[in-house]
Design a protein around this motif. Sequence first.
Motif, PDB file in Angstrom:
ATOM      1  N   THR A 288       1.269   2.597   6.807  1.00 11.45           N
ATOM      2  CA  THR A 288       1.965   2.696   5.519  1.00 11.45           C
ATOM      3  C   THR A 288       3.177   3.617   5.646  1.00 11.45           C
ATOM      4  O   THR A 288       4.285   3.281   5.210  1.00 11.45           O
ATOM      5  CB  THR A 288       1.017   3.231   4.428  1.00 11.45           C
ATOM      6  OG1 THR A 288      -0.054   2.301   4.223  1.00 11.45           O
ATOM      7  CG2 THR A 288       1.756   3.433   3.109  1.00 11.45           C
TER       8      THR A 288
ATOM      9  N   TRP B  14       7.241   2.387   5.463  1.00 11.03           N
ATOM     10  CA  TRP B  14       8.229   2.949   4.541  1.00 11.03           C
ATOM     11  C   TRP B  14       9.373   3.610   5.298  1.00 11.03           C
ATOM     12  O   TRP B  14      10.530   3.555   4.876  1.00 11.03           O
ATOM     13  CB  TRP B  14       7.557   3.945   3.598  1.00 11.03           C
ATOM     14  CG  TRP B  14       6.859   3.267   2.455  1.00 11.03           C
ATOM     15  CD1 TRP B  14       5.524   3.020   2.326  1.00 11.03           C
ATOM     16  CD2 TRP B  14       7.479   2.725   1.292  1.00 11.03           C
ATOM     17  NE1 TRP B  14       5.271   2.347   1.148  1.00 11.03           N
ATOM     18  CE2 TRP B  14       6.461   2.159   0.488  1.00 11.03           C
ATOM     19  CE3 TRP B  14       8.800   2.658   0.832  1.00 11.03           C
ATOM     20  CZ2 TRP B  14       6.711   1.543  -0.728  1.00 11.03           C
ATOM     21  CZ3 TRP B  14       9.061   2.040  -0.388  1.00 11.03           C
ATOM     22  CH2 TRP B  14       8.021   1.490  -1.156  1.00 11.03           C
TER      23      TRP B  14
ATOM     24  N   HIS C  73       8.030  -2.749   0.511  1.00 10.40           N
ATOM     25  CA  HIS C  73       8.720  -2.960  -0.763  1.00 10.40           C
ATOM     26  C   HIS C  73       7.707  -2.820  -1.891  1.00 10.40           C
ATOM     27  O   HIS C  73       6.552  -3.215  -1.757  1.00 10.40           O
ATOM     28  CB  HIS C  73       9.357  -4.351  -0.800  1.00 10.40           C
ATOM     29  CG  HIS C  73      10.266  -4.621   0.363  1.00 10.40           C
ATOM     30  ND1 HIS C  73      11.546  -4.112   0.448  1.00 10.40           N
ATOM     31  CD2 HIS C  73      10.065  -5.334   1.503  1.00 10.40           C
ATOM     32  CE1 HIS C  73      12.097  -4.508   1.576  1.00 10.40           C
ATOM     33  NE2 HIS C  73      11.214  -5.250   2.242  1.00 10.40           N
ATOM     34  N   TRP C  74       8.147  -2.263  -2.967  1.00  7.71           N
ATOM     35  CA  TRP C  74       7.227  -1.965  -4.069  1.00  7.71           C
ATOM     36  C   TRP C  74       7.851  -2.347  -5.396  1.00  7.71           C
ATOM     37  O   TRP C  74       8.946  -1.904  -5.726  1.00  7.71           O
ATOM     38  CB  TRP C  74       6.871  -0.469  -4.041  1.00  7.71           C
ATOM     39  CG  TRP C  74       6.163   0.017  -5.268  1.00  7.71           C
ATOM     40  CD1 TRP C  74       5.091  -0.565  -5.878  1.00  7.71           C
ATOM     41  CD2 TRP C  74       6.483   1.184  -6.024  1.00  7.71           C
ATOM     42  NE1 TRP C  74       4.711   0.183  -6.964  1.00  7.71           N
ATOM     43  CE2 TRP C  74       5.553   1.267  -7.085  1.00  7.71           C
ATOM     44  CE3 TRP C  74       7.457   2.174  -5.901  1.00  7.71           C
ATOM     45  CZ2 TRP C  74       5.564   2.297  -8.030  1.00  7.71           C
ATOM     46  CZ3 TRP C  74       7.465   3.200  -6.840  1.00  7.71           C
ATOM     47  CH2 TRP C  74       6.527   3.254  -7.889  1.00  7.71           C
TER      48      TRP C  74
ATOM     49  N   GLY D  71       0.901  -1.050  -5.249  1.00  3.96           N
ATOM     50  CA  GLY D  71       1.648  -1.795  -4.246  1.00  3.96           C
ATOM     51  C   GLY D  71       2.345  -0.947  -3.207  1.00  3.96           C
ATOM     52  O   GLY D  71       3.026  -1.488  -2.330  1.00  3.96           O
ATOM     53  N   ILE D  72       2.176   0.371  -3.255  1.00  3.83           N
ATOM     54  CA  ILE D  72       2.814   1.246  -2.259  1.00  3.83           C
ATOM     55  C   ILE D  72       2.275   0.968  -0.864  1.00  3.83           C
ATOM     56  O   ILE D  72       3.003   1.048   0.123  1.00  3.83           O
ATOM     57  CB  ILE D  72       2.614   2.730  -2.655  1.00  3.83           C
ATOM     58  CG1 ILE D  72       3.494   3.068  -3.862  1.00  3.83           C
ATOM     59  CG2 ILE D  72       2.924   3.651  -1.493  1.00  3.83           C
ATOM     60  CD1 ILE D  72       3.341   4.473  -4.370  1.00  3.83           C
TER      61      ILE D  72
ATOM     62  N   PRO E  66       1.496  -1.337   1.943  1.00  2.38           N
ATOM     63  CA  PRO E  66       1.958  -2.685   2.272  1.00  2.38           C
ATOM     64  C   PRO E  66       0.867  -3.530   2.926  1.00  2.38           C
ATOM     65  O   PRO E  66      -0.137  -3.008   3.437  1.00  2.38           O
ATOM     66  CB  PRO E  66       3.101  -2.425   3.262  1.00  2.38           C
ATOM     67  CG  PRO E  66       2.703  -1.158   3.938  1.00  2.38           C
ATOM     68  CD  PRO E  66       2.026  -0.333   2.884  1.00  2.38           C
TER      69      PRO E  66
END
Length: 435
Positions: free
Chosen positions: A205, A209, A215-216, A341-342, A344
């Motif tokens: 994760t 990022w 993508h969130w 949704g943070i 992925p």
Amino acid sequence: MLQSLARYFEFEQLKTNWRTEILAGVTTFVTMAYIVLVNPAILADAGLPLPAVTAATCLSAAFGSILMGVVARYPIALAPGMGLNAYFAYTVCIKMHVPWQTALGAVFISGVVFLLLTGVGIRQMILRAIPHELYAAVAGGIGLFIAFIGFQRAGLVVRDPATLVGLGNIRNPTAYLSLLGLVVMTALEVKKVRGSILIGVLAITGLAWAIGAAHWTPTPGGISALTQTAFKLDIRGALNKGLLEIIFVFFFVDLFDNLGTLVAVTKRAGLLAPDHSIPRLNRILFADATATVVGSLTGTSTVTSYVESTAGVAAGGRSGITAIVTGLLFLGAIGFAPFIGIVPTAATAPALILVGSLMAASITEIPWTEPLVAVPAFLTLITIPLTYSIANGLGFGIIAWALLHLLTGRIRRQDWLLYILAALFLARFIYMGNG
């Protein structure tokens, strides 16, 4: 207080502790948190308000998981079931033009039927009637199923018009990050690092990022949104319209999906009794049936046990604390739904692949040189991932088992319920045409 709880949840007998159980609960939540995004998106197509279904999804998952943990004391998390939510939205509401309120009424009735059958012991009898060799096949088949889902979510397996499936683009960030995650998690697992799956998920994760591969998009939610769906179900409408077929599908598929999941999770956790029975089975079935009833009241489709619970088990979870922690996280997700949704897909996909590979070990218990057992077991094993249904795989296995024993004169009087199950599965396949 903590010591009393540890005794109630049998930490000493299960050789577990608070740290392991909490990590396992977080791991289970992380691997199945996608349902907070996916379930509302599917049910919204049927006309249900998206914010309300998001809240209902979190609340029903929290209620079911906590109830399972407290009452049954198993590391099994629950949430609205994939497959049944699609049937609810696209077949019942859209294709058959049934209002979502009436469809929720049908879900409620199926949940009540679950409770009644659990109360009189029918569901327990069904589980005991399944040969223990098929238990191993179900566990292995679910392992392949979970891994297949992981490969799909990673973009490593994609649709192919010529061959149905094919290899995806390895250069895609989701694909190569998933492969990296699988390597990291496996390496940690080899070194016996506690929480290896969760550590891998968090590491990927952060990396995703950092390189801009995550993508969130915030999603709506909040407990106040529940007023749009809570207690809006139309039970009388479901009865008046004679939706017996719909109720039957909700009941039948959920029954056998649940049984398959229970076998897989308890077997992976080493919680099956020496006679292959599941201790406290009544409590497990009571929890999932009650969760379905509550789910329909809040505004979501059938709530069921989740095979992703095996991720928590693989992380060391053995008691009900694992499920309770997962449930509490779902409860918190009601307010934090926009932030789910943070994490992925690239971080959760390798967890599913790893868990699936570990579950495949159960197939070594099948006597592959005996066709009478090997063929039904293989059909169960292979049709679960290929048809995307635990119930279908179990159905093929039971039918094959019954037919082969009947044709070879190996029929036994005590197996009468197995033959009834085979006949019901055969009738379902013929009537519905497919799973």
